[in-house]
Design an enzyme around this catalytic site. Structure first.
Site, PDB file in Angstrom:
ATOM      1  N   ALA A  41       0.571  -1.224  -0.108  1.00 45.98           N
ATOM      2  CA  ALA A  41      -0.023   0.123   0.139  1.00 45.98           C
ATOM      3  C   ALA A  41       0.925   1.305   0.044  1.00 45.98           C
ATOM      4  O   ALA A  41       0.580   2.355   0.613  1.00 45.98           O
ATOM      5  CB  ALA A  41      -0.904  -0.064   0.994  1.00 45.98           C
ATOM      6  N   GLY A  49       1.749   3.125  -2.645  1.00 47.23           N
ATOM      7  CA  GLY A  49       1.313   3.654  -3.914  1.00 47.23           C
ATOM      8  C   GLY A  49       1.186   5.145  -3.419  1.00 47.23           C
ATOM      9  O   GLY A  49       0.512   5.470  -2.520  1.00 47.23           O
ATOM     10  N   ARG A  69      -3.014  10.111  -9.653  1.00 52.21           N
ATOM     11  CA  ARG A  69      -3.978  10.273 -10.611  1.00 52.21           C
ATOM     12  C   ARG A  69      -5.430  10.424  -9.695  1.00 52.21           C
ATOM     13  O   ARG A  69      -6.232  10.582 -10.670  1.00 52.21           O
ATOM     14  CB  ARG A  69      -3.693   9.161 -11.497  1.00 52.21           C
ATOM     15  CG  ARG A  69      -2.817   9.303 -12.354  1.00 52.21           C
ATOM     16  CD  ARG A  69      -2.282   7.949 -13.420  1.00 52.21           C
ATOM     17  NE  ARG A  69      -3.558   7.972 -14.182  1.00 52.21           N
ATOM     18  CZ  ARG A  69      -4.074   6.790 -14.739  1.00 52.21           C
ATOM     19  NH1 ARG A  69      -3.377   5.427 -14.402  1.00 52.21           N
ATOM     20  NH2 ARG A  69      -4.951   6.380 -15.428  1.00 52.21           N
ATOM     21  N   GLN A  88       7.962   1.104   3.378  1.00 43.58           N
ATOM     22  CA  GLN A  88       9.014   1.242   2.185  1.00 43.58           C
ATOM     23  C   GLN A  88       9.441   2.538   1.876  1.00 43.58           C
ATOM     24  O   GLN A  88       8.692   3.740   1.597  1.00 43.58           O
ATOM     25  CB  GLN A  88       8.255   0.691   1.141  1.00 43.58           C
ATOM     26  CG  GLN A  88       9.387   0.328  -0.107  1.00 43.58           C
ATOM     27  CD  GLN A  88       8.465   0.278  -1.384  1.00 43.58           C
ATOM     28  OE1 GLN A  88       7.528   0.543  -1.640  1.00 43.58           O
ATOM     29  NE2 GLN A  88       9.244  -0.304  -2.414  1.00 43.58           N
ATOM     30  N   GLY A 137       1.225  -6.867 -16.673  1.00 44.30           N
ATOM     31  CA  GLY A 137       2.052  -8.086 -16.879  1.00 44.30           C
ATOM     32  C   GLY A 137       1.228  -9.024 -17.554  1.00 44.30           C
ATOM     33  O   GLY A 137       0.342  -9.540 -16.989  1.00 44.30           O
ATOM     34  N   ASN A 150      -1.612 -10.530 -15.431  1.00 47.14           N
ATOM     35  CA  ASN A 150      -1.233 -10.729 -13.791  1.00 47.14           C
ATOM     36  C   ASN A 150      -1.924  -9.756 -13.185  1.00 47.14           C
ATOM     37  O   ASN A 150      -2.043  -8.606 -13.322  1.00 47.14           O
ATOM     38  CB  ASN A 150       0.265 -10.323 -13.692  1.00 47.14           C
ATOM     39  CG  ASN A 150       0.639 -10.472 -11.995  1.00 47.14           C
ATOM     40  OD1 ASN A 150      -0.008 -11.071 -11.347  1.00 47.14           O
ATOM     41  ND2 ASN A 150       1.742  -9.426 -11.860  1.00 47.14           N
ATOM     42  N   ARG A 210     -27.824   9.576  12.262  1.00 51.57           N
ATOM     43  CA  ARG A 210     -26.389  10.020  12.296  1.00 51.57           C
ATOM     44  C   ARG A 210     -25.745   9.187  13.577  1.00 51.57           C
ATOM     45  O   ARG A 210     -26.461   8.400  14.099  1.00 51.57           O
ATOM     46  CB  ARG A 210     -26.234  11.383  12.657  1.00 51.57           C
ATOM     47  CG  ARG A 210     -26.594  12.125  11.280  1.00 51.57           C
ATOM     48  CD  ARG A 210     -26.499  13.749  11.617  1.00 51.57           C
ATOM     49  NE  ARG A 210     -25.457  13.998  12.160  1.00 51.57           N
ATOM     50  CZ  ARG A 210     -25.004  15.026  13.120  1.00 51.57           C
ATOM     51  NH1 ARG A 210     -26.255  16.112  13.102  1.00 51.57           N
ATOM     52  NH2 ARG A 210     -23.982  15.443  13.432  1.00 51.57           N
ATOM     53  N   TYR A 220     -35.467  17.248  15.629  1.00 52.54           N
ATOM     54  CA  TYR A 220     -33.817  17.093  15.887  1.00 52.54           C
ATOM     55  C   TYR A 220     -33.838  16.421  17.037  1.00 52.54           C
ATOM     56  O   TYR A 220     -34.095  17.213  18.065  1.00 52.54           O
ATOM     57  CB  TYR A 220     -33.034  18.290  15.656  1.00 52.54           C
ATOM     58  CG  TYR A 220     -31.706  17.869  15.823  1.00 52.54           C
ATOM     59  CD1 TYR A 220     -30.956  16.849  15.246  1.00 52.54           C
ATOM     60  CD2 TYR A 220     -31.018  18.792  16.873  1.00 52.54           C
ATOM     61  CE1 TYR A 220     -29.541  16.449  15.781  1.00 52.54           C
ATOM     62  CE2 TYR A 220     -29.540  18.473  17.225  1.00 52.54           C
ATOM     63  CZ  TYR A 220     -28.925  17.067  16.479  1.00 52.54           C
ATOM     64  OH  TYR A 220     -27.761  16.925  16.985  1.00 52.54           O
ATOM     65  N   ASN A 229     -28.891  21.299  21.798  1.00 51.19           N
ATOM     66  CA  ASN A 229     -27.892  20.530  22.415  1.00 51.19           C
ATOM     67  C   ASN A 229     -26.669  21.274  22.378  1.00 51.19           C
ATOM     68  O   ASN A 229     -25.549  20.926  22.993  1.00 51.19           O
ATOM     69  CB  ASN A 229     -27.656  19.429  21.646  1.00 51.19           C
ATOM     70  CG  ASN A 229     -27.250  19.116  20.387  1.00 51.19           C
ATOM     71  OD1 ASN A 229     -27.821  19.965  19.648  1.00 51.19           O
ATOM     72  ND2 ASN A 229     -26.594  18.123  19.720  1.00 51.19           N
TER      73      ASN A 229
HETATM   74  C1  UD1 Z   1       2.122  -4.558 -11.182  1.00 56.24           C
HETATM   75  C2  UD1 Z   1       2.461  -5.845 -11.569  1.00 56.24           C
HETATM   76  C3  UD1 Z   1       1.888  -6.226 -13.210  1.00 56.24           C
HETATM   77  C4  UD1 Z   1       0.190  -6.293 -12.905  1.00 56.24           C
HETATM   78  C5  UD1 Z   1      -0.223  -5.105 -12.170  1.00 56.24           C
HETATM   79  C6  UD1 Z   1      -1.637  -5.480 -11.872  1.00 56.24           C
HETATM   80  C7  UD1 Z   1       4.894  -6.242 -11.200  1.00 56.24           C
HETATM   81  C8  UD1 Z   1       6.102  -5.530 -11.336  1.00 56.24           C
HETATM   82  N1  UD1 Z   1       4.013  -5.426 -12.115  1.00 56.24           N
HETATM   83  O1  UD1 Z   1       2.018  -3.636 -12.092  1.00 56.24           O
HETATM   84  O2  UD1 Z   1       2.457  -7.397 -13.419  1.00 56.24           O
HETATM   85  O3  UD1 Z   1      -0.179  -6.860 -13.915  1.00 56.24           O
HETATM   86  O4  UD1 Z   1       0.492  -4.852 -11.039  1.00 56.24           O
HETATM   87  O5  UD1 Z   1      -2.466  -4.352 -11.407  1.00 56.24           O
HETATM   88  O6  UD1 Z   1       4.659  -6.447  -9.774  1.00 56.24           O
HETATM   89  N2  UD1 Z   1       4.017  -0.816  -4.755  1.00 56.24           N
HETATM   90  C9  UD1 Z   1       4.803  -0.453  -3.670  1.00 56.24           C
HETATM   91  N3  UD1 Z   1       6.019  -0.205  -3.719  1.00 56.24           N
HETATM   92  C10 UD1 Z   1       6.810  -0.279  -5.108  1.00 56.24           C
HETATM   93  C11 UD1 Z   1       6.032  -0.274  -5.926  1.00 56.24           C
HETATM   94  C12 UD1 Z   1       4.586  -0.711  -6.074  1.00 56.24           C
HETATM   95  O7  UD1 Z   1       4.444  -0.495  -2.314  1.00 56.24           O
HETATM   96  O8  UD1 Z   1       8.011   0.090  -4.981  1.00 56.24           O
HETATM   97  C13 UD1 Z   1       2.674  -1.195  -4.536  1.00 56.24           C
HETATM   98  C14 UD1 Z   1       1.663  -0.240  -5.222  1.00 56.24           C
HETATM   99  O9  UD1 Z   1       1.380   0.500  -4.165  1.00 56.24           O
HETATM  100  C15 UD1 Z   1       0.624  -1.059  -5.597  1.00 56.24           C
HETATM  101  C16 UD1 Z   1       1.157  -2.118  -6.209  1.00 56.24           C
HETATM  102  O10 UD1 Z   1       2.459  -2.409  -5.375  1.00 56.24           O
HETATM  103  O11 UD1 Z   1      -0.395  -1.237  -4.747  1.00 56.24           O
HETATM  104  C17 UD1 Z   1       1.616  -2.262  -7.523  1.00 56.24           C
HETATM  105  O12 UD1 Z   1       2.506  -1.395  -7.950  1.00 56.24           O
HETATM  106  P1  UD1 Z   1       2.086  -0.610  -9.280  1.00 56.24           P
HETATM  107  O13 UD1 Z   1       3.149   0.415  -9.588  1.00 56.24           O
HETATM  108  O14 UD1 Z   1       0.675  -0.162  -9.621  1.00 56.24           O
HETATM  109  O15 UD1 Z   1       2.563  -1.809 -10.443  1.00 56.24           O
HETATM  110  P2  UD1 Z   1       1.743  -1.878 -11.872  1.00 56.24           P
HETATM  111  O16 UD1 Z   1       2.829  -1.178 -13.003  1.00 56.24           O
HETATM  112  O17 UD1 Z   1       0.549  -1.732 -11.894  1.00 56.24           O
END
Ligand code: UD1
Ligand code: MG
Length: 451
Positions: free
Chosen positions: A12, A14, A18, A78, A144, A173, A319, A352, A372
């Protein structure tokens, strides 16, 4: 699959640029739950199962959400984004503990189901060292590609490294994988970064497995289940898929949805038997609806317990902190917040009720407002069982209305009212016989012609 332990590593880290949002990508909600929350909920959750989540630096909000959804999860950071395999190895300490199965999932694929994780584990049990989740992509660009021979997975080729022929492959993949625990670390440690992006690709695990003379395999699933979220449009699509699933699950569980497509549910909504939900109802997180309750049209409900045979709406807003007892009636244009409303009590119109406790069978008349908030603090209102609050009353908190007491309509209640008392606050009415006619006659007499 008893007797085997799993570790699920969720990536997670990422950036989610976008999404064009200041909220980290994996915290965006689908059906009221964060993307990463969905993945964590689907991951195996037996008593011997562990979860590790890899987050980016400075992602405290992500850490908080992970702890909320899976308090036992280990969290790793990371620091540099050097690829998916590098990210997995951020959780080395958890992996080294040696669970039987190591599952890898992405934090931005919220539609993944628990059953799919089990299918991948079953493939390991059948002797595979690595099982990869694949899907037929309508448009494979960017994914992939899975290179297969017979029932064996031979390699995964990333878009940037694929030949033209390989790019024509639509079997892709999904990113979710299962490794046999005992060899996982050895395989992950062999992954290098000699590709066009200079990243450590998790997908390279496949060829390493093959070189070791071990077996890699593909488990196929539907594209809908593995949609990754990168944009707000993809988020909206995922919401639609999730809502369809939740509505279907509710129908299957015996809930009557008169117009299912117009009802929005949350991932954690729970229902008793014989619940009816009318059209255009929106239910947010943390809502339970007990047996025989009816939610009428256009109601909005978040963080509420709705008791048996209660009736809510139309046009009600419940609520967080609302707890309705059995048979409670909450009618149109009634808002409740942090309100316990006991069995048989009624607030049927335009009211309310906040920071309150309403006793059994009390009647809250139309237009009653609990005042309140004094601009600084919130205060509580207590209405005793069987009390009758006349219409258009203001209950200025903190205030207590006794058991069985009556409040005359239009009263502003600023002091506690004893049990069985009448409290009425009203100036003497003035009636002037004939006044209206005299007034009108005077006006007509003085009226000047307009031109
Ligand atoms: C990746 C796969 C691809 C697959 C696709 C599916 C690899 C090399 N490629 O590509 O084969 O079809 O997902 O959606 O695995 N992340 C980290 N740290 C990093 C890099 C990525 O935590 O250094 C996490 C991202 O937050 C994300 C996930 O790994 O949740 C996938 O990374 P992303 O960069 O989206 O990989 P894709 O290029 O989409
Ligand atoms: Mg991706």
């Amino acid at each position: 699959m008893t007797g085997t332990t799993t570790l699920t590593v969720v990536l997670a880290a990422g950036e989610g640029t976008r999404m064009r949002s200041s909220l980290p990508k994996v915290l965006h909600p689908v059906a009221g739950l964060s993307l990463v929350g969905h993945v964590l909920s689907a991951a195996p959750n037996g008593k011997d199962d562990a979860v590790a989540v890899v987050v980016g630096p400075d992602h405290q909000a992500v850490v908080d959400e992970i702890k909320r959804v899976r308090p036992g999860a280990a969290i790793f950071t990371q620091k540099e984004r050097l690829g998916t395999a590098h990210a997995v190895l951020a959780a080395r300490e958890a992996i080294a503990k040696g669970a039987d199965d190591l599952l890898i999932a992405f934090g931005d694929t919220p539609l993944i189901g628990a059953a799919t994780f089990q299918r991948l584990r079953a493939a390991l049990k059948d002797g595979a060292t690595l099982a990869v989740l694949g899907f037929r992509a309508a448009d494979p660009t960017g994914y992939g590609r899975l290179l297969v021979e017979g029932d064996q997975l031979v390699a995964i080729r990333e878009q940037a490294d694929a030949s033209e022929a390989e790019r024509a492959i639509t079997l892709c993949n999904a990113g979710v994988m299962a490794f046999a625990g005992k060899t996982a670390l050895k395989i992950l440690d062999q992954i290098g970064n000699g590709n066009s992006k200079g990243e450590y690709y998790l997908t390279d695990a496949v060829s390493i497995v093959r070189e070791l003379g071990l077996r890699a395999t593909v488990i196929e699933t539907d594209e809908d289940e593995v949609r990754g979220i990168n944009t707000k449009s993809q988020l909206a699509e995922a919401e639609q898929v999730m809502q369809r699933r939740l509505r279907q699950a509710a129908l299957d569980a015996g809930v009557t949805l008169i117009a299912p497509d117009t009802v929005y549910l949350a991932a954690d909504t729970t229902f008793g038997r014989d619940v009816t939900i009318e059209p255009f109802v929106v239910i947010g997180p943390d809502v339970s609806i007990a047996d025989g309750a009816v939610i009428h049209a256009f109601s909005n409900i978040v963080g509420a317990r709705i008791g048996k045979k209660a009736s809510v709406g139309p046009y009600a807003r419940l609520r967080p902190g609302t707890v309705l007892g059995e048979g409670v009636r909450i009618g149109n244009f009634v808002e409740t917040k942090a309100a316990a409303i006991d069995a048989g009590a009624k607030a049927n119109h335009l009211t309310y009720i906040g920071d309150s406790h309403i006793g059994e069978n009390a009647n809250i008349g139309a237009g009653t407002i609990t005042c309140n908030y004094d601009g600084f603090d919130k205060h509580r209102t207590e209405v005793g069982a069987g009390a009758f609050v006349g219409t258009n009353s203001s209950l200025v908190a903190p205030v207590k209305i006794g058991v069985g007491a009556y409040i005359g309509s239009g009263s502003v209640v600023t002091r506690d009212v004893p049990n069985e008392a009448l409290m009425i606050e009203r100036s003497q009415p003035t009636v002037r016989e004939g006044w209206a006619k005299r007034f009108r006659d005077m006006k007509l007499l003085n009226r000047k012609p307009k031109h």
